[in-house]
Write a protein that holds these residues in place. Structure first.
Motif, mmCIF file in Angstrom:
data_model
loop_
_atom_site.group_PDB
_atom_site.id
_atom_site.type_symbol
_atom_site.label_atom_id
_atom_site.label_comp_id
_atom_site.label_asym_id
_atom_site.label_seq_id
_atom_site.Cartn_x
_atom_site.Cartn_y
_atom_site.Cartn_z
ATOM 1 N N TRP A 53 0.587 -1.417 -0.384
ATOM 2 C CA TRP A 53 0.494 -0.101 0.125
ATOM 3 C C TRP A 53 1.072 1.568 0.240
ATOM 4 O O TRP A 53 0.626 2.645 -0.215
ATOM 5 C CB TRP A 53 -0.717 0.098 1.143
ATOM 6 N N TRP A 56 2.296 1.455 -3.905
ATOM 7 C CA TRP A 56 1.278 1.951 -4.312
ATOM 8 C C TRP A 56 0.865 2.946 -4.416
ATOM 9 O O TRP A 56 0.899 4.498 -5.100
ATOM 10 C CB TRP A 56 0.346 1.472 -4.527
ATOM 11 N N SER A 57 0.955 3.835 -2.949
ATOM 12 C CA SER A 57 0.700 5.786 -2.859
ATOM 13 C C SER A 57 1.068 6.386 -3.434
ATOM 14 O O SER A 57 0.958 7.132 -3.926
ATOM 15 C CB SER A 57 0.097 5.129 -0.989
ATOM 16 N N GLU A 58 3.253 6.032 -3.080
ATOM 17 C CA GLU A 58 4.045 7.300 -2.767
ATOM 18 C C GLU A 58 4.245 6.821 -4.792
ATOM 19 O O GLU A 58 5.780 7.118 -4.825
ATOM 20 C CB GLU A 58 4.697 6.676 -2.428
#
Length: 234
Positions: A53, A56-58
């Motif tokens: 996560w 993916w978020s960064e």
């Protein structure tokens, strides 16, 4: 009257969670993860999920490709669980191959698309990866149903940026008042549609309380309820 319905893809038309878990289990089977010392799926997911996560978020800020996101996620997971990180690249490659082939639908999605197709235009706006979204919808034999297919990594804008919605409107040749957008996230899909001045229907698949600043115009718990929402506009 709504002349088009625009859909989010993951966890709206497609069951992302099931696609992810099946892809991982197929990957584990190919690489023999279940034969590794101390391996359990519970242990693996507990480590992998938060790591993945974060990457993916960064990914946008750090300019990471999806292949790097997966490789780094597997690498860090293996290191945390004290397994050999040399396996991270082949694991990531196998996982991505499986994920791009799998198309598990949300309940009622195929029936809904069949019912709506031909009566109005259909489109997709997704924050996913173009390669996966196009291959998965092709695998599920629904790609041909859409008049516009807008993926964030292909156009350079992410929901809730209004720009990605305006691209879809341009491809559909319609005004913002003529379309309905449906998605499973109030903060991303709902805010994005609001930013673009488009009516929003919240697909409340988790049956969450719907209230507060993100309360949508419409909310449904089953996709089979969407035609009634559309009909309410005449």
């Amino acid at each position: 009257m709504y002349k088009a319905v625009i859909f989010d893809l993951d966890n709206t038309l497609l069951n992302y969670d099931l696609c992810e878990s099946d892809s991982m289990r197929l990957t584990g089977r190919k690489h023999g993860l279940e034969r590794w010392e101390r391996f359990t799926w519970e242990l693996f997911w507990e480590a992998f999920a938060p790591i993945n996560w974060v990457y993916w978020s960064e990914r946008i800020e750090r300019k990471l490709t999806i292949h790097q996101v997966l490789e780094y996620s597997f690498r860090d997971t293996l290191q945390r669980l004290e397994w050999d990180a040399v396996h991270s690249v082949p694991l990531a490659r196998t996982y991505w191959e499986h994920f791009c082939e799998l198309c598990h639908f949300e309940d009622g999605a195929q029936e809904l698309l069949t019912e709506l197709h031909g009566s109005r235009k259909l489109a997709v706006i997704s924050n996913g990866i173009g390669e996966a979204q196009r291959k998965r919808t092709a695998s599920g034999n629904i790609a041909h149903l859409f008049d516009a297919f807008i993926i964030s990594d292909e156009v350079g804008f992410l929901k809730p940026d209004r720009s990605i919605f305006e691209i879809a409107l341009g491809e559909l040749g319609l005004d913002r008042t003529e379309v309905l957008y449906i998605g499973d996230s109030l903060e991303i899909d709902g805010v994005g549609a609001g930013n673009a001045g488009i009516d929003f229907c919240f697909y409340n698949r988790g049956r969450l309380p719907v209230q507060g600043p993100f309360a949508p115009q419409y909310a449904i718990e089953r996709l089979s309820e969407l035609p009634a929402v559309i009909a309410s506009r005449g």
